[in-house]
Design a protein around this motif. Structure first.
Motif, PDB file in Angstrom:
ATOM      1  N   HIS A  39      -6.309 -20.481 -32.065  1.00  0.00           N
ATOM      2  CA  HIS A  39      -7.550 -20.877 -31.408  1.00  0.00           C
ATOM      3  C   HIS A  39      -8.694 -20.000 -31.903  1.00  0.00           C
ATOM      4  O   HIS A  39      -8.506 -19.042 -32.659  1.00  0.00           O
ATOM      5  CB  HIS A  39      -7.415 -20.862 -29.887  1.00  0.00           C
ATOM      6  N   GLN A 265     -16.289 -16.152 -26.147  1.00  0.00           N
ATOM      7  CA  GLN A 265     -16.593 -17.144 -25.127  1.00  0.00           C
ATOM      8  C   GLN A 265     -17.078 -18.418 -25.812  1.00  0.00           C
ATOM      9  O   GLN A 265     -17.417 -18.410 -26.998  1.00  0.00           O
ATOM     10  CB  GLN A 265     -17.677 -16.634 -24.180  1.00  0.00           C
ATOM     11  N   LYS A 269     -18.930 -19.227 -21.357  1.00  0.00           N
ATOM     12  CA  LYS A 269     -17.794 -19.168 -20.442  1.00  0.00           C
ATOM     13  C   LYS A 269     -16.526 -18.796 -21.202  1.00  0.00           C
ATOM     14  O   LYS A 269     -16.403 -19.073 -22.391  1.00  0.00           O
ATOM     15  CB  LYS A 269     -17.594 -20.521 -19.747  1.00  0.00           C
ATOM     16  N   LYS A 270     -15.607 -18.172 -20.489  1.00  0.00           N
ATOM     17  CA  LYS A 270     -14.327 -17.832 -21.089  1.00  0.00           C
ATOM     18  C   LYS A 270     -13.644 -19.106 -21.563  1.00  0.00           C
ATOM     19  O   LYS A 270     -13.625 -20.116 -20.863  1.00  0.00           O
ATOM     20  CB  LYS A 270     -13.436 -17.106 -20.068  1.00  0.00           C
ATOM     21  N   SER A 272     -11.093 -21.798 -22.068  1.00  0.00           N
ATOM     22  CA  SER A 272      -9.980 -22.177 -21.200  1.00  0.00           C
ATOM     23  C   SER A 272      -9.735 -23.673 -21.321  1.00  0.00           C
ATOM     24  O   SER A 272     -10.679 -24.474 -21.354  1.00  0.00           O
ATOM     25  CB  SER A 272     -10.301 -21.815 -19.745  1.00  0.00           C
ATOM     26  N   LYS A 273      -8.468 -24.055 -21.366  1.00  0.00           N
ATOM     27  CA  LYS A 273      -8.135 -25.478 -21.412  1.00  0.00           C
ATOM     28  C   LYS A 273      -8.594 -26.184 -20.145  1.00  0.00           C
ATOM     29  O   LYS A 273      -9.022 -27.341 -20.192  1.00  0.00           O
ATOM     30  CB  LYS A 273      -6.631 -25.651 -21.613  1.00  0.00           C
ATOM     31  N   SER A 274      -8.537 -25.491 -19.025  1.00  0.00           N
ATOM     32  CA  SER A 274      -8.936 -26.109 -17.758  1.00  0.00           C
ATOM     33  C   SER A 274     -10.424 -26.414 -17.714  1.00  0.00           C
ATOM     34  O   SER A 274     -10.860 -27.331 -17.018  1.00  0.00           O
ATOM     35  CB  SER A 274      -8.550 -25.207 -16.578  1.00  0.00           C
ATOM     36  N   PHE A 278     -11.733 -25.299 -24.838  1.00  0.00           N
ATOM     37  CA  PHE A 278     -10.718 -24.629 -25.660  1.00  0.00           C
ATOM     38  C   PHE A 278     -10.666 -25.302 -27.030  1.00  0.00           C
ATOM     39  O   PHE A 278     -10.462 -26.515 -27.124  1.00  0.00           O
ATOM     40  CB  PHE A 278      -9.356 -24.718 -24.973  1.00  0.00           C
TER      41      PHE A 278
END
Length: 465
Positions: A39, A265, A269-270, A272-274, A278
């Protein structure tokens, strides 16, 4: 000799870098666990330490630098992927390693001098574990071998945490065979469907941390110069590496300089798949974001600052790189450029704790100053393109200018005809096709100026016929 200053995580200050042996400068960087595509965050340390590798080779000589980056090819995540897919573990790791090398190559990263796989060094890991047990730093229990954290008084010095803080702040595996909750696994038993090797403690496989200690010792020695990675590895991975290695080789000091890049980021934002933000490197490449653009965005932020990947930065990077190519194509001589030394201001920036942000700004200054040969040399030095890629891009750009010059001449003639006939239909048609091909069209009373812009697509010019 050029002086390099690096921020040492171990001492928490920027220090002048003094290699143990200037003729044998050694660097180890933790590589990926190979079960899936890398990633965007995985790529940041690759690019950061690739730039450091280039700088070290420039200062000390190519033959005087050894860069090692490992592949973790034995891990529970790999086992899970194999169980889910029904594919052999070796097939998954071989495929994923090649994916990683291809994707990082697209970002301009040079391959390290050594790329060891954990599975190639199992005997060395077993020998190190046996030595740690003999010295009282590890113990066997129920088919496992664990490192006794309390046996190493400096544990926590790298991350600046006490053992109590680490217990409170970490998800520590609770197991009845542990003497201390912080003790970590060096060896663990394998079931029939898991990869395993014979050992004095039975059929099993190594824990994660021991591999880097064993491989760095075998390839770089008990003491070497630089150890790098993302700051998410500082604890527990790097902390555990130090404990193992210093206990196995007392007085060695292990890595002299520790370097950690900050996290990445996406749009503030961090990742994240959610959150739906990502991205793998391959995702971006397949979406049409060139590798040099990803690298340029990475280098635009200092490695010890959080890096925010945004669509806006990507567009800006494409524009700036396009401007570099435009300038080099018009005014540069690549043969002359290849004989130049990298710009002093860029070397100075990199020697100041790898200040790639300042180095990128130096490229823009070279572009503005009009020195196309220097610009070309330093675009290559920073890995945005290699020599072959730059030559290809410049040649395509020059071909585009030749093609557009002919079209501009034809368009000018049609403009004169249209002024007489008062019918601008054909002129407007040509301008529309040029715009679709991402060509800037400027006209004045004397001439037509056509310039290829970012995303120039010569295939669309066929509609002019």
């Amino acid at each position: 000799m050029t002086k390099i200053k690096l921020h040492n995580t171990k001492t928490r200050r920027k220090e002048e870098f003094t290699p143990l042996d200037p003729e044998n400068v050694r660097m180890y960087v933790c590589g990926p666990t190979v079960y899936d595509r890398a990633h965007l965050g995985n790529a940041r340390p690759v690019v950061v330490f690739d730039v450091l590798y280039r700088l070290l080779r420039h200062v000390y000589g190519k033959d005087a630098v050894t860069y090692v980056r490992n592949f973790t090819d034995v891990d529970d995540k790999i086992n899970t992927r194999a169980a889910e897919s029904g594919r052999p573990i070796g097939d998954i790791t071989n495929e994923t390693i090649q994916w990683f090398l291809d994707d990082m190559g697209s970002l301009g990263a040079l391959e390290p001098d050594q790329m060891p796989r954990a599975t190639q060094f199992i005997p060395q890991m077993v020998a190190m574990i046996e030595d740690l047990i003999a010295k009282g730093h590890a113990y066997a229990a129920e088919g496992h071998v664990l490192f006794a954290v309390e046996s190493y008084t400096e544990y926590g010095a790298l991350s600046g945490r006490s053992i109590d803080d680490m217990i409170a702040g970490a998800r520590v595996e609770v197991a009845p065979y542990k003497r201390n909750p912080m003790d970590f696994v060096l060896w663990k038993p394998s079931s029939g469907d898991q990869p395993g090797w014979d050992s004095p403690w039975g059929w099993g496989r190594p824990g994660w941390h021991i591999e880097c200690s064993a491989m760095s010792y075998e390839l770089l020695g008990a003491s070497f110069d630089i150890h790098g990675g993302g700051n998410d590895l500082m604890f527990p991975h790097h902390e555990n590496e130090i404990a193992q290695s210093c206990c196995a080789h007392p007085g060695s000091g292990f890595a002299q300089v520790w370097m950690h890049n900050e996290m990445l980021q996406v749009e503030g934002k961090k990742m994240s798949k959610s959150l739906g933000n990502f991205f793998t490197v391959r995702d971006l490449l397949d979406q049409g974001v060139p590798g040099e653009v990803i690298r340029f965005v990475f280098l635009s932020t200092h490695y010890r600052k959080p890096m925010d990947w945004t669509a806006e930065k990507s567009v800006e990077a494409q524009s700036r790189i396009h401007g570099f190519i435009e300038h080099i194509a018009q005014y540069g001589n690549l043969d002359n450029a290849s004989r130049l030394e990298p710009e002093t201001a860029i070397i100075d920036a990199l020697c100041d704790d790898l200040n790639t942000h300042a180095a990128i700004n130096c490229l823009s200054k070279l572009n503005g100053s009009g020195d196309a040969d220097k610009l070309a040399r330093n675009v290559v030095f920073l890995g945005i393109f290699d020599d072959k890629q730059l030559a290809t891009r410049v040649a395509k750009h020059r071909d585009a200018h030749i093609t557009l010059a002919a079209i501009a001449k034809d368009l000018q003639a049609k403009r004169f005809e249209a002024k007489d006939s008062k019918d601008f239909t054909e002129v407007d048609r040509i301008k529309h096709i040029l715009t679709l091909a991402n060509v800037s069209v400027r006209m004045n009373k004397d001439e037509v100026l056509l310039t290829p812009e970012v995303g120039f697509d010569p295939s669309k010019l066929g509609a002019l016929k």
